[in-house]
Scaffold this active site. Structure first.
Site, PDB file in Angstrom:
ATOM      1  N   SER A  96      69.280 -15.731  10.518  1.00  0.00           N
ATOM      2  CA  SER A  96      68.902 -16.737  10.689  1.00  0.00           C
ATOM      3  C   SER A  96      68.141 -15.772  11.873  1.00  0.00           C
ATOM      4  O   SER A  96      68.326 -14.871  12.320  1.00  0.00           O
ATOM      5  CB  SER A  96      69.296 -18.060  10.997  1.00  0.00           C
ATOM      6  OG  SER A  96      68.657 -18.482  12.576  1.00  0.00           O
ATOM      7  N   ARG A 341      66.445 -13.942   3.154  1.00  0.00           N
ATOM      8  CA  ARG A 341      67.617 -15.514   2.808  1.00  0.00           C
ATOM      9  C   ARG A 341      66.093 -16.904   2.950  1.00  0.00           C
ATOM     10  O   ARG A 341      65.314 -17.418   3.764  1.00  0.00           O
ATOM     11  CB  ARG A 341      68.241 -15.970   4.473  1.00  0.00           C
ATOM     12  CG  ARG A 341      69.166 -17.016   3.094  1.00  0.00           C
ATOM     13  CD  ARG A 341      70.260 -17.181   2.740  1.00  0.00           C
ATOM     14  NE  ARG A 341      71.057 -18.261   2.615  1.00  0.00           N
ATOM     15  CZ  ARG A 341      71.244 -19.508   1.604  1.00  0.00           C
ATOM     16  NH1 ARG A 341      70.243 -19.687   0.602  1.00  0.00           N
ATOM     17  NH2 ARG A 341      72.433 -20.271   1.384  1.00  0.00           N
ATOM     18  N   THR A 377      69.861 -24.438  13.631  1.00  0.00           N
ATOM     19  CA  THR A 377      71.957 -24.264  13.637  1.00  0.00           C
ATOM     20  C   THR A 377      71.714 -25.336  13.964  1.00  0.00           C
ATOM     21  O   THR A 377      73.669 -26.411  14.099  1.00  0.00           O
ATOM     22  CB  THR A 377      72.037 -23.242  14.419  1.00  0.00           C
ATOM     23  OG1 THR A 377      71.106 -21.612  13.657  1.00  0.00           O
ATOM     24  CG2 THR A 377      72.885 -22.682  13.947  1.00  0.00           C
ATOM     25  N   CYS A 528      61.288 -11.487  -4.835  1.00  0.00           N
ATOM     26  CA  CYS A 528      62.702 -11.080  -4.587  1.00  0.00           C
ATOM     27  C   CYS A 528      62.778 -10.219  -3.874  1.00  0.00           C
ATOM     28  O   CYS A 528      61.372  -8.994  -4.229  1.00  0.00           O
ATOM     29  CB  CYS A 528      63.330 -10.886  -6.277  1.00  0.00           C
ATOM     30  SG  CYS A 528      65.039 -10.029  -5.660  1.00  0.00           S
ATOM     31  N   CYS A 552      71.199  -7.702  -5.321  1.00  0.00           N
ATOM     32  CA  CYS A 552      71.034  -9.585  -4.547  1.00  0.00           C
ATOM     33  C   CYS A 552      71.617  -9.254  -3.531  1.00  0.00           C
ATOM     34  O   CYS A 552      73.130  -9.719  -2.998  1.00  0.00           O
ATOM     35  CB  CYS A 552      72.025 -10.622  -5.457  1.00  0.00           C
ATOM     36  SG  CYS A 552      71.792 -12.348  -5.159  1.00  0.00           S
ATOM     37  N   CYS A 555      69.516 -14.326  -1.133  1.00  0.00           N
ATOM     38  CA  CYS A 555      68.381 -15.463  -1.065  1.00  0.00           C
ATOM     39  C   CYS A 555      68.606 -16.527  -1.639  1.00  0.00           C
ATOM     40  O   CYS A 555      68.111 -17.523  -0.816  1.00  0.00           O
ATOM     41  CB  CYS A 555      67.475 -14.232  -0.563  1.00  0.00           C
ATOM     42  SG  CYS A 555      66.479 -14.337  -2.271  1.00  0.00           S
ATOM     43  N   CYS A 558      64.799 -16.625  -6.211  1.00  0.00           N
ATOM     44  CA  CYS A 558      64.547 -17.034  -7.700  1.00  0.00           C
ATOM     45  C   CYS A 558      65.125 -17.889  -8.248  1.00  0.00           C
ATOM     46  O   CYS A 558      64.391 -18.902  -9.088  1.00  0.00           O
ATOM     47  CB  CYS A 558      65.736 -15.607  -8.814  1.00  0.00           C
ATOM     48  SG  CYS A 558      67.692 -16.132  -8.050  1.00  0.00           S
TER      49      CYS A 558
END
Length: 583
Positions: A96, A341, A377, A528, A552, A555, A558
């Protein structure tokens, strides 16, 4: 003995689970036994029973676990809580910005300032810039970050994990929840973790271990944005329809942590930007936060409802770092870590009904991000706390889990998101109209407008066909400020067991070559941020999609942006994925 049981018994003896496995006393002085963790006789699959099972050891899941055990202590009762986490360790999958608003933490752990928490850098300055290609123009800053802190969320989560274990919460990192368990009445009764030791062809390897059933009287899903089990639950029980919610809309955030020269470092300095290098129709911007120890957090966020299939969020970020207002800060610095992310941007309009038979969806799995604040958060933590209170009421007082929904609507989460509800959809009309509408909402109406704007098309449907756009020519990385994806990927510490079934699944294996490539120019090769998807020629020269699942970053872009929703993200073997430590 199963992998999970071996994991429990091999945990550090200082952890709660280690103490539990050796039948020692908990922090409260009471003895715990396996009486709530019975092992069923189903062949080859063990089952452990808990009062509460929580999927995901992020801010929401750990806040729920901590609050639930606090209530147990306050009421002198012993109820068990298990948290299962797919990352190899706590915080490994947590990424984050993060400018942290401590409002929820103040409620959850009021003495956190007196403890050795990783929240030590208060915001010292706040800038909001509008960028053109060569200039930066200062705008009125709407964020009001007074009293907030620049933090690493992955570090905060690890600290929260310690606090949870001190209260008697059992935490199992390295185990991915892959399936929801139901009883004969279609009520959720827990989850099953992934089988481990299965090869690509589906055969069992020598180290095969079947997944464990973790059964709970209440199951809380805290998987984060676009949680795979959460999405299935929302579809199965029609939770969006029940909550009269619109579809969720998303953005992809890409981030690096740099170490910069001491003379350039200003702990607590916060900068946000809009504008260049994105076009006027694409919503997004950047963040740059000065952390401690000469570190800065720099990232770029692109809304996934962008239209141009040739756009690459990763390349836009690399391009951004060369802006004259940014470049001097980074020169002479070193990249320490990289990650990406997706995040929820639907806000108030997209909140689903969060309660299902047997449990609830909490945190970013439901979607409580405050877009104009660029913060989620604190709302995720508060939602976990409210769900914990409702869960305790169900188990200790016989009340209904629907109390979570009632508490949510009467909380400051609801008030905050309602006031912010028109900010994100305002940018459906473009950058300049969006700025004007959002300024009117923020400074004049203050969230009290009678009209609630709606979101546009779902992100995948917003992608235009390639013939409407020109290919974007991005500059080559210089290896100093900008980098190719393999270099960045190495900095994410991403790792997966190669010999396992692909966790990225095509519903129709022919669709990439028949639709995505000819109609949309293969956008998965660009959206991606980890080069999971590549089109390579086969022996006949025909381009075929190759999936590099080991790259990968989890995130979920896709799963969201594929034009025909043909890609399904599922959980790989537990412990796989990125290994974030300062993100």
């Amino acid at each position: 003995m199963s992998i999970m049981l071996r994991h429990i018994l091999n945990r550090n003896s200082n952890s709660y689970i280690g103490r539990l496995a050796s039948a020692s006393a908990s922090a409260s002085g009471r003895l715990f036994s396996w009486r709530r963790r019975t092992f069923c006789s189903e062949p080859q699959r063990e089952s452990i029973e808990y009062d509460v099972v929580i999927v995901g050891a992020g801010p929401a899941g750990l806040s729920a676990a901590i609050r639930f055990k606090q209530l147990c202590r306050e009421n002198d009762t012993d109820l068990s809580v298990c948290v299962v986490e797919k990352g190899a360790q706590l915080g490994a999958h947590i990424i984050s910005g993060n400018v942290f608003e401590p409002r929820a933490l103040d409620e959850l752990l009021p003495q956190w300032k007196q403890e050795e928490s990783p929240i030590t850098v208060p915001v010292s300055s706040d800038q909001f810039l509008f960028l053109t290609k060569n200039h930066a123009f200062s705008l009125p800053c709407p964020f009001n970050n007074t009293g907030n802190y620049v933090i690493s969320l992955s570090q905060l989560v690890r600290w929260m994990g310690v606090k949870a274990e001190e209260l008697g919460v059992e935490i199992y990192p390295g185990f991915a929840a892959s399936e929801i368990l139901y009883d004969s009445n279609d009520t959720v009764v827990g989850i099953r973790t992934n089988d481990m030791g299965i090869s690509k062809d589906g055969s069992k390897k020598e180290n095969f271990q079947p997944g464990i059933e973790l059964k709970g009287r209440v199951t809380l899903l805290a998987e984060g944005c676009r949680g795979s089990l959460s999405e299935k639950i929302m579809d199965k029980y029609y939770l969006r329809e029940k909550g009269h919610a619109q579809h969720q809309t998303y953005a992809l955030g890409i981030k690096e942590v740099w170490e910069i020269d001491e003379g350039k470092h200003k702990p607590g300095a916060v900068i946000h930007t809009l504008g260049w290098p994105l076009d006027q129709k694409t919503y997004g911007g950047s963040f740059l936060y000065h952390m401690k120890d000469r570190q800065i957090s720099i990232g770029f966020v692109v809304a996934l409802n962008y239209q141009n299939p040739f756009l690459s969020p990763y390349e836009e970020f690399q391009k951004f770092k060369h802006h004259p207002a940014i470049k001097p800060l980074l020169e002479g610095g070193t990249v320490l870590q990289y990650g990406a992310r997706t995040l929820n941007e639907g806000g108030f309009q997209s909140i689903p009904y969060p309660v299902f038979p047997g449990g609830a969806v909490i945190g970013c799995s439901a979607g409580f991000l405050n877009v104009p604040k660029i913060k989620g958060t604190h709302t995720a933590m508060k939602s976990g706390m409210l769900a914990a209170e409702a869960s305790f009421g169900v188990l200790h007082k016989g009340s209904s889990m629907e109390k979570y929904w009632d508490a949510l609507r009467n909380s400051w989460i609801w008030e905050e998101l309602y006031r912010a509800r028109n900010f994100r959809p305002a940018f459906e009309y473009g950058l300049i109209p969006g700025l004007a509408i959002s300024a009117l909402e923020h400074y004049i109406m203050k969230g009290r407008a009678a009209l609630t704007l709606k979101h546009g098309k779902p992100d995948n449907e917003a992608t235009n066909v390639a013939e409407f756009h020109c290919r974007i020519k991005y500059p080559k990385p210089d290896g100093v400020l900008s980098f190719d994806i393999p270099t960045s990927l190495h900095r994410s510490n991403t790792n997966h067991e190669h010999d396992q079934p692909a966790h990225l699944r095509l519903k129709d294996p022919k669709k990439p070559e028949l639709v995505n490539l000819p109609v949309y120019a293969g956008p998965e090769s660009r959206y991606c941020p980890a080069r999971v998807y590549e089109y390579n020629p086969d022996e006949t020269g025909q381009l075929k999609l190759q999936i590099n699942a080991q790259n990968c970053l989890h995130c979920k872009a896709c799963d969201i942006k594929d034009p025909k929703q043909n890609i399904e993200w599922t959980a790989p073997e537990g412990g796989g994925g990125p290994g974030y430590s300062i993100m």
